[in-house]
Design a protein around this motif. Structure first.
Motif, PDB file in Angstrom:
ATOM      1  N   ASP A   1      -5.722   4.122   2.602  1.00 51.18           N
ATOM      2  CA  ASP A   1      -5.214   5.434   2.177  1.00 51.18           C
ATOM      3  C   ASP A   1      -4.771   5.440   0.722  1.00 51.18           C
ATOM      4  OD1 ASP A   1      -3.216   3.714   2.857  1.00 51.18           O
ATOM      5  OD2 ASP A   1      -1.820   5.294   3.478  1.00 51.18           O
ATOM      6  N   VAL A   2      -5.044   4.334   0.001  1.00 50.12           N
ATOM      7  CA  VAL A   2      -4.688   4.296  -1.418  1.00 50.12           C
ATOM      8  C   VAL A   2      -5.599   5.228  -2.211  1.00 50.12           C
ATOM      9  CG1 VAL A   2      -4.889   2.822  -3.449  1.00 50.12           C
ATOM     10  CG2 VAL A   2      -3.566   2.054  -1.479  1.00 50.12           C
TER      11      VAL A   2
ATOM     12  N   MET B   1      -1.623  -1.764 -12.754  1.00 50.76           N
ATOM     13  CA  MET B   1      -2.582  -2.260 -11.774  1.00 50.76           C
ATOM     14  C   MET B   1      -2.866  -1.215 -10.706  1.00 50.76           C
ATOM     15  SD  MET B   1      -0.888  -5.971 -11.412  1.00 50.76           S
ATOM     16  CE  MET B   1       0.668  -5.141 -11.397  1.00 50.76           C
ATOM     17  N   ILE B   2      -4.160  -1.048 -10.427  1.00 59.03           N
ATOM     18  CA  ILE B   2      -4.548  -0.159  -9.328  1.00 59.03           C
ATOM     19  C   ILE B   2      -4.490  -0.973  -8.037  1.00 59.03           C
ATOM     20  CG2 ILE B   2      -6.430   1.197  -8.344  1.00 59.03           C
ATOM     21  CD1 ILE B   2      -7.441   1.663 -11.182  1.00 59.03           C
ATOM     22  N   VAL B   3      -3.839  -0.439  -7.024  1.00 60.64           N
ATOM     23  CA  VAL B   3      -3.739  -1.141  -5.742  1.00 60.64           C
ATOM     24  C   VAL B   3      -5.105  -1.123  -5.049  1.00 60.64           C
ATOM     25  CG1 VAL B   3      -2.632  -1.145  -3.481  1.00 60.64           C
ATOM     26  CG2 VAL B   3      -1.307  -0.566  -5.514  1.00 60.64           C
ATOM     27  N   ASP B   4      -5.468  -2.278  -4.496  1.00 60.01           N
ATOM     28  CA  ASP B   4      -6.797  -2.428  -3.918  1.00 60.01           C
ATOM     29  C   ASP B   4      -6.969  -1.590  -2.647  1.00 60.01           C
ATOM     30  OD1 ASP B   4      -9.230  -3.228  -2.964  1.00 60.01           O
ATOM     31  OD2 ASP B   4      -8.925  -5.333  -3.512  1.00 60.01           O
ATOM     32  N   PRO B   5      -7.863  -0.608  -2.682  1.00 70.36           N
ATOM     33  CA  PRO B   5      -8.051   0.251  -1.496  1.00 70.36           C
ATOM     34  C   PRO B   5      -8.744  -0.472  -0.347  1.00 70.36           C
ATOM     35  CG  PRO B   5      -9.565   0.887  -3.224  1.00 70.36           C
ATOM     36  CD  PRO B   5      -8.720  -0.202  -3.795  1.00 70.36           C
TER      37      PRO B   5
ATOM     38  N   GLY C   1      -7.568   8.493  -8.132  1.00 71.71           N
ATOM     39  CA  GLY C   1      -6.490   9.092  -8.929  1.00 71.71           C
ATOM     40  C   GLY C   1      -5.839   8.045  -9.818  1.00 71.71           C
ATOM     41  N   ALA C   2      -5.658   6.850  -9.256  1.00 72.70           N
ATOM     42  CA  ALA C   2      -5.036   5.765 -10.011  1.00 72.70           C
ATOM     43  C   ALA C   2      -5.903   5.416 -11.218  1.00 72.70           C
ATOM     44  CB  ALA C   2      -4.844   4.544  -9.110  1.00 72.70           C
ATOM     45  N   ARG C   3      -7.223   5.430 -11.002  1.00 69.93           N
ATOM     46  CA  ARG C   3      -8.138   5.101 -12.092  1.00 69.93           C
ATOM     47  C   ARG C   3      -8.051   6.134 -13.212  1.00 69.93           C
ATOM     48  NH1 ARG C   3     -12.544   1.500 -13.083  1.00 69.93           N
ATOM     49  NH2 ARG C   3     -12.795   1.803 -15.317  1.00 69.93           N
ATOM     50  N   LEU C   4      -7.933   7.406 -12.829  1.00 67.46           N
ATOM     51  CA  LEU C   4      -7.811   8.464 -13.837  1.00 67.46           C
ATOM     52  C   LEU C   4      -6.568   8.242 -14.691  1.00 67.46           C
ATOM     53  CD1 LEU C   4      -8.740  11.731 -11.873  1.00 67.46           C
ATOM     54  CD2 LEU C   4     -10.032  10.640 -13.719  1.00 67.46           C
TER      55      LEU C   4
ATOM     56  N   GLY D   1       0.809  -1.214   0.000  1.00 72.60           N
ATOM     57  CA  GLY D   1       0.000   0.000   0.000  1.00 72.60           C
ATOM     58  C   GLY D   1       0.843   1.264   0.000  1.00 72.60           C
ATOM     59  N   ASP D   2       2.138   1.128  -0.346  1.00 75.47           N
ATOM     60  CA  ASP D   2       3.006   2.304  -0.414  1.00 75.47           C
ATOM     61  C   ASP D   2       2.980   2.942  -1.802  1.00 75.47           C
ATOM     62  OD1 ASP D   2       3.771   2.109   2.224  1.00 75.47           O
ATOM     63  OD2 ASP D   2       5.461   0.796   1.795  1.00 75.47           O
ATOM     64  N   ALA D   3       2.138   2.397  -2.684  1.00 74.45           N
ATOM     65  CA  ALA D   3       1.939   2.996  -3.998  1.00 74.45           C
ATOM     66  C   ALA D   3       0.462   2.849  -4.334  1.00 74.45           C
ATOM     67  CB  ALA D   3       2.797   2.297  -5.050  1.00 74.45           C
TER      68      ALA D   3
END
Lengths: 231, 270
Positions: free
Chosen positions: B231-232, B222-226, B236-239, B73-75
């Motif tokens: 705090d992911v 890959m979007i990290v699973d929130p 923003g990752a999706r955009l 979860g650091d990215a």
């Protein structure tokens, strides 16, 4: 916190099972450090003591350069050795880059000014009589200096161990001119760097713990010696 | 379940964002050094910023470390090139969404003297077999990077890496440093074309083998699973992921040039 604990457990397992690559890194670290600081001490200790005891002309300038040498960052020493040993460099034809000899050369340059400065410091403040007495008894200057060094052996061993601590933990030189080649030039510090870059925190801690143990061992010996000399 | 949760998180993240301001505008992208060093990432981000005023923090490391950053979860989003690792990442539940983004290719580089006699070969496995048979040196990345994983897979297909400790140099470092080591040692090496192009003028190594379909190098994001790490910044990752796979992002990838040469090819849509 459990993350750190998991790492420590993994490290203990690697050390306990005697992981071949980890043990080899210990061997490379110890070998390169021992050879480089011993070579450096053989030259730098008499040199520093000579400056301290006989105060030759240009002593201040030479001590100044030793101190400057001590503050040269290790990555810059790495660059210097790289420039010399590179295929395109002055000594390129010997194919020495990315060998243990290259690491030893770099650590020699790292240890030399440190040992020289400390040897100078260990002798410069002494009463001039300590050399004058043996000199009047007919000893040569070299012999007189060795006699003083023998008396100051605790300070010299402490300097040697300080150089040990500096070189065994060295990363910049090990990576730049050692190349971190597995079972060739991979040292404990460069193993840490590699395992971190692989995302293996636990495996990075194993060489880290070994490194701390080696450094603590050196510090312990220094401590013991200084207590004995006080007693 | 998943889409509903995602929506919930989207709402939560945007709620936090409107409260604290900076949090949702900051996106942590863990990626490989190849995308940064080639200059592609800067080019894409410059275009992305025109659409979305965000702060993207690029952490350029090896694939192994990039995936570990995501798993911890650091990215917020991970852009790497190691399909099997990406699938494992998704299977372990670290990722919310994965998409193919683009591909570039690997090349086998070698010294001008070409001791293994492989220049011009297009069969990567034949090239590796000849390197092993000739006893020439080969520098391995040895760092669990995407390039290293591919290198190991290719050696396996070719019947195993060279066994001599002096012939197979396991360097455990990034692409750039390994190129320098191979150049200094007169060794062969598997490299991504982008890093090779940026080093071309400073090293003597030449392309010995290229064009094999087995040398293709696909990148996935890959979007990290929130769900796992609240705090992911998944929104923003999706955009950013949508931008990368949009027609605008794809044409930007396709038109990126390094030394006048195309490097990356966008993944075909659909």
């Amino acid at each position: 916190m459990s993350f750190l604990w998991e790492g420590i457990k993994e490290a203990a397992r690697l050390v306990a099972t005697g992981d071949a690559a980890t043990l080899h890194a210990v061997w490379v670290s110890l070998l390169c450090t021992a050879v480089s600081i011993t070579l450096a001490a053989v030259i730098a200790v008499p040199y520093g003591a000579w400056l301290g005891l006989y105060r030759p002309r240009g002593r201040r300038t030479q001590v100044f350069f030793l101190r400057v040498g001590m503050s040269v960052p290790t990555v810059v020493i790495g660059l210097l050795v790289f420039g010399l040993l590179s295929r395109r460099g002055l000594l390129g034809s010997f194919d020495l880059l990315y060998t243990q000899i290259a690491i030893i050369a770099g650590e020699f340059l790292l240890a030399f000014p440190l040992l020289g400065t400390l040897a100078h410091g260990a002798t410069a403040e002494l009463d001039p009589e300590v050399v004058e007495t043996p000199l009047t008894l007919g000893a040569g200057r070299w012999r007189a200096m060795l006699k003083v060094l023998r008396e100051r052996r605790v300070a010299i061993v402490a300097a040697y161990l300080a150089a040990f601590g500096r070189c065994i933990t060295e990363l910049g030189i090990a990576i730049t001119v050692g190349g971190n080649l597995r079972l060739h030039t991979r040292t404990l510090p460069s193993s840490i760097q590699l395992e971190l870059s692989r995302g293996e925190f636990g495996k990075a801690l194993a060489p880290g713990i070994l490194l701390v143990l080696l450094a603590c061992g050196a510090a312990l010996i220094t401590h013991r010696l200084s207590r004995e000399s006080e007693a | 379940m998943r889409p509903a949760l995602f929506l919930l998180v989207l709402v939560l993240v945007s709620a936090c964002g409107s409260g604290t301001g900076d949090h949702a505008r900051r996106l942590r992208l863990a990626t490989t050094t190849s995308t940064r060093d080639s200059g592609l990432l800067d080019d894409l981000l410059a275009d992305f910023y025109k659409l979305h005023p965000m702060e993207v923090q690029v952490i350029a490391v090896g694939t192994g470390q990039a995936l570990a950053l995501g798993a911890r979860g650091d990215a917020d989003i991970v852009l790497v090139h190691a399909r099997s690792r990406e699938d494992a990442f998704m299977a372990a539940g670290h990722g919310l969404l994965r998409r193919d983004v683009m591909w570039n290719d690997f090349v086998i580089l070698g010294p001008p003297a070409d001791p293994a006699g492989i220049r011009g070969t297009t069969d990567a496995l034949e090239a590796l077999r000849r390197i092993r048979a000739s006893g020439a040196r080969f520098v391995s990345r040895g760092d669990d990077s995407g390039t290293h994983i591919r290198e190991r897979a290719l050696w396996k297909l070719a019947g195993g890496p060279p066994t001599g400790a002096d012939a197979y140099l396991d360097a455990g470092q990034g692409m750039g440093r390994c190129l320098v080591i191979a150049d200094e040692k007169g060794a062969y090496i598997l490299a991504d074309r982008g890093t090779y192009l940026s080093f071309r003028k400073r090293i003597d190594l030449e392309v010995s083998c290229a064009g094999d379909v087995r040398l293709r190098n696909p990148y996935g994001a890959m979007i990290v699973d929130p769900d796992k790490h609240p705090d992911v910044n998944a929104a923003g990752a999706r955009l950013f992921l949508d931008y990368l796979t949009s027609s605008r992002g794809r044409s930007r990838i396709a038109s990126y040039r390094m030394d006048g040469k195309a490097l990356f090819h966008p993944h075909a849509p659909g």
